[in-house]
Enzyme design. Sequence first.
Site, PDB file in Angstrom:
ATOM      1  N   GLY A  54       5.001  -7.579   3.748  1.00 55.89           N
ATOM      2  CA  GLY A  54       4.898  -8.480   2.594  1.00 55.89           C
ATOM      3  C   GLY A  54       6.022  -8.237   1.603  1.00 55.89           C
ATOM      4  O   GLY A  54       6.730  -9.158   1.177  1.00 55.89           O
TER       5      GLY A  54
ATOM      6  N   ASP B 220       0.808   2.311   8.919  1.00 53.68           N
ATOM      7  CA  ASP B 220       0.332   1.633  10.134  1.00 53.68           C
ATOM      8  C   ASP B 220       1.348   1.662  11.285  1.00 53.68           C
ATOM      9  O   ASP B 220       0.990   1.402  12.421  1.00 53.68           O
ATOM     10  CB  ASP B 220       0.003   0.169   9.821  1.00 53.68           C
ATOM     11  CG  ASP B 220      -0.969   0.016   8.675  1.00 53.68           C
ATOM     12  OD1 ASP B 220      -1.821   0.907   8.507  1.00 53.68           O
ATOM     13  OD2 ASP B 220      -0.878  -0.975   7.932  1.00 53.68           O
TER      14      ASP B 220
ATOM     15  N   GLY C 113       0.840  -1.201   0.000  1.00 57.05           N
ATOM     16  CA  GLY C 113       0.000   0.000   0.000  1.00 57.05           C
ATOM     17  C   GLY C 113       0.871   1.245   0.000  1.00 57.05           C
ATOM     18  O   GLY C 113       1.869   1.296   0.716  1.00 57.05           O
TER      19      GLY C 113
ATOM     20  N   GLY D 144      -4.887   1.023  10.029  1.00 58.44           N
ATOM     21  CA  GLY D 144      -3.880   0.523  10.970  1.00 58.44           C
ATOM     22  C   GLY D 144      -3.733  -0.981  11.025  1.00 58.44           C
ATOM     23  O   GLY D 144      -2.915  -1.500  11.776  1.00 58.44           O
TER      24      GLY D 144
HETATM   25  O1  F6P Z   1      -1.125  -1.182   5.342  1.00 55.70           O
HETATM   26  C1  F6P Z   1      -1.618   0.043   4.918  1.00 55.70           C
HETATM   27  C2  F6P Z   1      -3.114   0.014   4.764  1.00 55.70           C
HETATM   28  O2  F6P Z   1      -3.549   1.290   4.373  1.00 55.70           O
HETATM   29  C3  F6P Z   1      -3.871  -0.467   6.005  1.00 55.70           C
HETATM   30  O3  F6P Z   1      -3.964   0.516   6.997  1.00 55.70           O
HETATM   31  C4  F6P Z   1      -5.172  -0.877   5.385  1.00 55.70           C
HETATM   32  O4  F6P Z   1      -5.805  -1.857   6.180  1.00 55.70           O
HETATM   33  C5  F6P Z   1      -4.751  -1.474   4.078  1.00 55.70           C
HETATM   34  O5  F6P Z   1      -3.500  -0.917   3.770  1.00 55.70           O
HETATM   35  C6  F6P Z   1      -5.704  -1.218   2.953  1.00 55.70           C
HETATM   36  O6  F6P Z   1      -5.274  -1.943   1.849  1.00 55.70           O
HETATM   37  P1  F6P Z   1      -5.841  -1.743   0.384  1.00 55.70           P
HETATM   38  O7  F6P Z   1      -5.079  -0.568  -0.205  1.00 55.70           O
HETATM   39  O8  F6P Z   1      -5.507  -3.023  -0.301  1.00 55.70           O
HETATM   40  O9  F6P Z   1      -7.294  -1.487   0.488  1.00 55.70           O
END
Ligand code: F6P
Length: 382
Positions: free
Chosen positions: A121, A144, A15, A187
């Site tokens: 990851g 996070d 992310g 988070g």
């Molecule tokens: O790890 C960063 C984050 O923004 C988390 O806070 C959130 O749960 C997740 O990524 C959201 O992921 P995606 O962009 O796949 O919706």
Amino acid sequence: MNKKIRKIGIITGGGDCSGLNAVINGITKAAVNKYGLEVVGFTRGYSGLYKNDYRPLGLRSVSGIMHEGGTILKSSNKDNLFNLPFEQPDGSVIYKDVSDEAVKNLKYLGVDALIVIGGDGTLTSARDFSRKGIPVIGVPKTIDNDLPSTDVTFGYNTSLETITDALDKIHTTAFSHDRVMVVEVMGRNSGWLALEGGLAGSADVILIPEIPYDLTSVVEKIRQRDAFGRNFSIVVVSEGAKPKDGKQHIREIIKDSADSIRLGGIGQVITDQLQELVPEHEVRHTNLAYIQRGGVTSQFDRALGLLFGVNAVDLLMSGGSGRMVQLRGRKITSVPLEEVVGSGEVGETSRGGGKTVDPEGQYVQAAKAIGICFGDSSNLDE
Ligand code: F6P
């Protein structure tokens, strides 16, 4: 100086968050100015490495990007090349290790080493590429702040600024209408964003994954405030918060993502429940969602990103590999990637939430001392 390294590749994975461009800027400028290296940036995380999708980076291409959120290289949180899903004609999915293809691409392009910017990851794959003999340095990223082995990740501070600003804005409208405002923040399994954002934004209630909540205590807090003449309340909820004897609220399962669980939606659930429990108030919900991931990068994240970037290049050129730069106090040092993401099997991605909030720690205790409710036990007066 490691004379074998002449060309390096940069990857931004997972992310996105603010500060990625500051790291890219720091890496590229240090690599070119200090070591005379060539730099390429792979596009969309590890996918670019697999598909040979890249762009050359130089002083001109990274100029003026320091303050911008996002990443000029784009990102992806789906491409674990050690365990990549392939859909079959019958709809079934098989997983393959295609990391050798990526290594071939590196050799073909003459890229001698990688600097990989990401969360758990992305850094797990960085560890696995270093196990295959590719010199790799990791740079810790995530809003996070849940990565162990560094005091803080870049991106976190900008998100906190966003949360604090939003809470300031929500406060005035909450006051005007005597409302209870429930604000959900991101988070994953760590409550840092909710805790520090809630503290700075004067939340009355903070619900985090590390402290399972009971709404009775939240209602008690709201009524205490009413009795005190403060007829509005701000409830900050971490997306990973869960009720006592209950479960986290899963928003979505993303099958082809290494960490497939996406949390979210608990804010709306709590809003509906509170509306029943405190009918004397209007209860409203705001999910800050992806605005926490963007925006102009804060001064702290620009400086940290830059320092991480420059130090990652120095580490690589002094012979380091399989390590991650880290912030300890006010110093940048480094730590083995295995210490950060574990020493599991190749392709096995570490599941987030490593660095969580200590319910007995200073932050929570200070918050409780000033009357903030965590939904766990009886509340102190403000
Ligand atoms: O790890 C960063 C984050 O923004 C988390 O806070 C959130 O749960 C997740 O990524 C959201 O992921 P995606 O962009 O796949 O919706």
